[in-house]
Design an enzyme around this catalytic site. Sequence first.
Site, PDB file in Angstrom:
ATOM      1  N   LYS A   1      -8.578  26.588  58.870  1.00 32.82           N
ATOM      2  CA  LYS A   1      -8.648  27.978  58.950  1.00 32.82           C
ATOM      3  C   LYS A   1      -9.750  28.762  58.013  1.00 32.82           C
ATOM      4  O   LYS A   1     -10.811  29.336  58.605  1.00 32.82           O
ATOM      5  CB  LYS A   1      -7.449  28.835  58.585  1.00 32.82           C
ATOM      6  CG  LYS A   1      -6.527  28.471  59.571  1.00 32.82           C
ATOM      7  CD  LYS A   1      -5.091  29.622  59.357  1.00 32.82           C
ATOM      8  CE  LYS A   1      -4.046  29.431  60.205  1.00 32.82           C
ATOM      9  NZ  LYS A   1      -2.961  30.364  60.152  1.00 32.82           N
TER      10      LYS A   1
ATOM     11  N   ALA B  70      -0.867  32.256  53.865  1.00 33.06           N
ATOM     12  CA  ALA B  70      -0.333  33.368  55.199  1.00 33.06           C
ATOM     13  C   ALA B  70      -0.097  34.676  54.306  1.00 33.06           C
ATOM     14  O   ALA B  70      -0.199  35.696  55.091  1.00 33.06           O
ATOM     15  CB  ALA B  70       1.330  32.789  55.231  1.00 33.06           C
TER      16      ALA B  70
ATOM     17  N   ASP C 242      -3.138  36.372  62.771  1.00 30.05           N
ATOM     18  CA  ASP C 242      -1.955  36.209  61.928  1.00 30.05           C
ATOM     19  C   ASP C 242      -1.401  37.663  61.504  1.00 30.05           C
ATOM     20  O   ASP C 242      -0.369  37.976  61.510  1.00 30.05           O
ATOM     21  CB  ASP C 242      -1.900  35.315  60.917  1.00 30.05           C
ATOM     22  CG  ASP C 242      -2.197  33.769  61.338  1.00 30.05           C
ATOM     23  OD1 ASP C 242      -1.368  33.531  62.379  1.00 30.05           O
ATOM     24  OD2 ASP C 242      -2.691  32.960  60.625  1.00 30.05           O
TER      25      ASP C 242
ATOM     26  N   TYR D 145       9.809  30.086  60.326  1.00 25.21           N
ATOM     27  CA  TYR D 145      10.564  29.894  61.700  1.00 25.21           C
ATOM     28  C   TYR D 145      11.377  28.764  61.897  1.00 25.21           C
ATOM     29  O   TYR D 145      11.965  28.639  62.727  1.00 25.21           O
ATOM     30  CB  TYR D 145       9.627  30.483  62.911  1.00 25.21           C
ATOM     31  CG  TYR D 145       8.489  29.601  63.134  1.00 25.21           C
ATOM     32  CD1 TYR D 145       8.332  28.485  63.652  1.00 25.21           C
ATOM     33  CD2 TYR D 145       7.457  30.075  62.471  1.00 25.21           C
ATOM     34  CE1 TYR D 145       7.515  27.618  63.872  1.00 25.21           C
ATOM     35  CE2 TYR D 145       6.055  29.293  62.532  1.00 25.21           C
ATOM     36  CZ  TYR D 145       6.107  28.147  63.412  1.00 25.21           C
ATOM     37  OH  TYR D 145       5.345  27.352  63.330  1.00 25.21           O
TER      38      TYR D 145
ATOM     39  N   GLY E 207       4.959  35.167  47.257  1.00 25.23           N
ATOM     40  CA  GLY E 207       4.002  34.042  47.630  1.00 25.23           C
ATOM     41  C   GLY E 207       2.640  34.725  48.035  1.00 25.23           C
ATOM     42  O   GLY E 207       2.450  35.977  48.042  1.00 25.23           O
ATOM     43  N   ALA E 208       1.522  33.747  47.475  1.00 25.19           N
ATOM     44  CA  ALA E 208       0.111  34.286  47.695  1.00 25.19           C
ATOM     45  C   ALA E 208      -0.813  33.262  48.210  1.00 25.19           C
ATOM     46  O   ALA E 208      -1.894  33.347  47.823  1.00 25.19           O
ATOM     47  CB  ALA E 208      -0.302  34.631  46.140  1.00 25.19           C
TER      48      ALA E 208
ATOM     49  N   THR F  99      -5.142  25.651  62.821  1.00 27.82           N
ATOM     50  CA  THR F  99      -4.161  25.785  61.886  1.00 27.82           C
ATOM     51  C   THR F  99      -4.807  24.927  60.780  1.00 27.82           C
ATOM     52  O   THR F  99      -5.855  24.339  60.895  1.00 27.82           O
ATOM     53  CB  THR F  99      -2.736  25.362  62.527  1.00 27.82           C
ATOM     54  OG1 THR F  99      -1.784  25.599  61.567  1.00 27.82           O
ATOM     55  CG2 THR F  99      -2.673  23.860  62.941  1.00 27.82           C
TER      56      THR F  99
ATOM     57  N   SER G  76       2.977  21.404  66.705  1.00 28.45           N
ATOM     58  CA  SER G  76       2.523  22.494  67.089  1.00 28.45           C
ATOM     59  C   SER G  76       3.627  23.330  68.292  1.00 28.45           C
ATOM     60  O   SER G  76       3.738  22.529  69.337  1.00 28.45           O
ATOM     61  CB  SER G  76       1.219  22.876  67.274  1.00 28.45           C
ATOM     62  OG  SER G  76       0.791  23.927  67.724  1.00 28.45           O
TER      63      SER G  76
ATOM     64  N   ASN H 247      -8.132  32.070  62.781  1.00 26.35           N
ATOM     65  CA  ASN H 247      -7.120  31.213  63.538  1.00 26.35           C
ATOM     66  C   ASN H 247      -7.504  31.295  64.947  1.00 26.35           C
ATOM     67  O   ASN H 247      -6.612  30.421  65.880  1.00 26.35           O
ATOM     68  CB  ASN H 247      -5.693  31.776  63.229  1.00 26.35           C
ATOM     69  CG  ASN H 247      -5.324  32.941  64.050  1.00 26.35           C
ATOM     70  OD1 ASN H 247      -6.282  33.706  64.585  1.00 26.35           O
ATOM     71  ND2 ASN H 247      -4.135  33.059  64.181  1.00 26.35           N
TER      72      ASN H 247
HETATM   73  P1  NAP Z   1       0.203  27.852  51.425  1.00 24.26           P
HETATM   74  O1  NAP Z   1      -1.099  28.383  51.641  1.00 24.26           O
HETATM   75  O2  NAP Z   1       0.346  26.323  50.905  1.00 24.26           O
HETATM   76  O3  NAP Z   1       0.996  28.740  50.440  1.00 24.26           O
HETATM   77  C1  NAP Z   1       2.208  28.266  49.968  1.00 24.26           C
HETATM   78  C2  NAP Z   1       3.049  29.396  49.268  1.00 24.26           C
HETATM   79  O4  NAP Z   1       4.373  28.872  48.588  1.00 24.26           O
HETATM   80  C3  NAP Z   1       2.243  29.787  47.808  1.00 24.26           C
HETATM   81  O5  NAP Z   1       2.450  31.081  47.506  1.00 24.26           O
HETATM   82  C4  NAP Z   1       3.015  28.921  46.934  1.00 24.26           C
HETATM   83  O6  NAP Z   1       3.066  29.137  45.368  1.00 24.26           O
HETATM   84  C5  NAP Z   1       4.368  28.890  47.265  1.00 24.26           C
HETATM   85  N1  NAP Z   1       5.216  27.575  46.831  1.00 24.26           N
HETATM   86  C6  NAP Z   1       5.308  26.412  47.267  1.00 24.26           C
HETATM   87  N2  NAP Z   1       6.039  25.656  46.766  1.00 24.26           N
HETATM   88  C7  NAP Z   1       6.690  26.421  45.826  1.00 24.26           C
HETATM   89  C8  NAP Z   1       7.941  26.333  44.803  1.00 24.26           C
HETATM   90  N3  NAP Z   1       8.495  25.283  44.859  1.00 24.26           N
HETATM   91  N4  NAP Z   1       8.053  27.456  43.978  1.00 24.26           N
HETATM   92  C9  NAP Z   1       7.620  28.547  44.330  1.00 24.26           C
HETATM   93  N5  NAP Z   1       6.498  28.795  45.101  1.00 24.26           N
HETATM   94  C10 NAP Z   1       6.266  27.867  45.918  1.00 24.26           C
HETATM   95  O7  NAP Z   1       0.987  28.081  52.788  1.00 24.26           O
HETATM   96  P2  NAP Z   1       0.842  29.108  53.816  1.00 24.26           P
HETATM   97  O8  NAP Z   1      -0.042  28.671  54.876  1.00 24.26           O
HETATM   98  O9  NAP Z   1       0.916  30.521  52.956  1.00 24.26           O
HETATM   99  O10 NAP Z   1       2.190  29.267  54.599  1.00 24.26           O
HETATM  100  C11 NAP Z   1       3.363  29.293  53.872  1.00 24.26           C
HETATM  101  C12 NAP Z   1       4.691  29.675  54.724  1.00 24.26           C
HETATM  102  O11 NAP Z   1       4.320  30.651  55.967  1.00 24.26           O
HETATM  103  C13 NAP Z   1       4.980  28.310  55.529  1.00 24.26           C
HETATM  104  O12 NAP Z   1       6.054  28.283  55.358  1.00 24.26           O
HETATM  105  C14 NAP Z   1       4.687  28.709  56.918  1.00 24.26           C
HETATM  106  O13 NAP Z   1       5.499  27.942  57.785  1.00 24.26           O
HETATM  107  C15 NAP Z   1       4.953  30.218  56.986  1.00 24.26           C
HETATM  108  N6  NAP Z   1       3.914  30.619  58.223  1.00 24.26           N
HETATM  109  C16 NAP Z   1       4.339  31.188  59.107  1.00 24.26           C
HETATM  110  C17 NAP Z   1       3.537  31.890  60.132  1.00 24.26           C
HETATM  111  C18 NAP Z   1       4.057  32.429  61.515  1.00 24.26           C
HETATM  112  O14 NAP Z   1       3.368  32.613  62.404  1.00 24.26           O
HETATM  113  N7  NAP Z   1       5.441  32.671  61.257  1.00 24.26           N
HETATM  114  C19 NAP Z   1       2.106  31.699  60.001  1.00 24.26           C
HETATM  115  C20 NAP Z   1       1.675  31.242  58.897  1.00 24.26           C
HETATM  116  C21 NAP Z   1       2.465  30.489  57.943  1.00 24.26           C
HETATM  117  P3  NAP Z   1       1.810  28.637  44.457  1.00 24.26           P
HETATM  118  O15 NAP Z   1       0.385  29.417  44.636  1.00 24.26           O
HETATM  119  O16 NAP Z   1       2.398  28.925  43.029  1.00 24.26           O
HETATM  120  O17 NAP Z   1       1.395  27.119  44.868  1.00 24.26           O
END
Ligand code: NAP
Length: 278
Positions: A65, A129, A101, A222, A125-126, A61, A14, A86
């Site tokens: 959450k 995040a 967030d 990032y 994505g859904a 995290t 982190s 968060n």
């Molecule tokens: P999550 O809840 O696990 O969601 C993952 C997402 O990615 C879902 O929409 C999933 O689709 C999709 N996905 C995963 N593998 C895939 C594949 N092979 N093909 C197509 N779609 C795929 O994760 P999250 O918490 O939302 O985080 C998502 C990203 O956001 C991470 O990389 C994280 O580092 C980034 N993030 C950044 C910040 C920031 O402060 N910059 C904050 C939060 C998160 P399905 O629903 O079909 O599985």
Amino acid sequence: MKKLCVIGDPIAHSRSPLIQNTMIRALGLDYEYTAQRVPGDQTAQWLARAKAEGYAGFNATMPHKENLVPLMDCLSDDARRYGAVNTVRLRDGRAEGTNTDGEGFLRALREADMDPAGRTVLALGAGGAARAALPKLLQGGAARVYVANRNLRRAEDLCARDGSGRMVPAAFTPESLEETAARCSLVVNCTSLGMSGTAGQFESFAFLDALPREAGVFDLIYSPAQTELLRQAALRDHPVSNGLGMLIWQAIFALEFFTDSSIDGPAMAALVREALES
Ligand code: NAP
């Protein structure tokens, strides 16, 4: 000295301690911020311990959450809307939960000259995040947000939860992405595709060819600083931004919440960015 921390599992990588301690030092605050590994089935035990040990608050995290929501004495509108917390402030034995967030995302988007006002957006994505970030696009004045997700049902649920009719589910196939991108002036990646330590990658980047040239591409990821999506978008001359700004701004809003004070955000964001990049 007052105690703050981030909880999660895993938590070793982190960036929150570096970000928060940089701000705490710059502001001359009497706080220290650590990282605590807390397994996903121990959220409630952690909360009891944090209260007993006199923590002023903590960030959360994965995988805490969602677990925190029913444990809070009060919730901000954003935390309730996203079904995720968060940032927790502990005061007089009460736990106040919020979620910074979405606000951090919107601020970072504007800082990157990608203000969503009036834009039609292709959101990829859904997951968690996306649930925090995408409603902020509409609050920020986006005309319409197409939510493309591999699991279409998840995209449909997210759009239904919004209820405005301005969030529209879309398929994640290369053909559908291409067709949708042609109508959009901003792409926001909320999937984990391209993130360090994960295997997945976009099947095709042809949708970037369909995207109007001036359309921005914002990736929430990032690490790495340049995902393959951003590299491909930059090759096609699209303005691009990674998710570092979002990480920084959500932390600024969290520290404001912990300390019940306002911070000179732009100056602090610049300072933190320098600390992270050095
Ligand atoms: P999550 O809840 O696990 O969601 C993952 C997402 O990615 C879902 O929409 C999933 O689709 C999709 N996905 C995963 N593998 C895939 C594949 N092979 N093909 C197509 N779609 C795929 O994760 P999250 O918490 O939302 O985080 C998502 C990203 O956001 C991470 O990389 C994280 O580092 C980034 N993030 C950044 C910040 C920031 O402060 N910059 C904050 C939060 C998160 P399905 O629903 O079909 O599985």
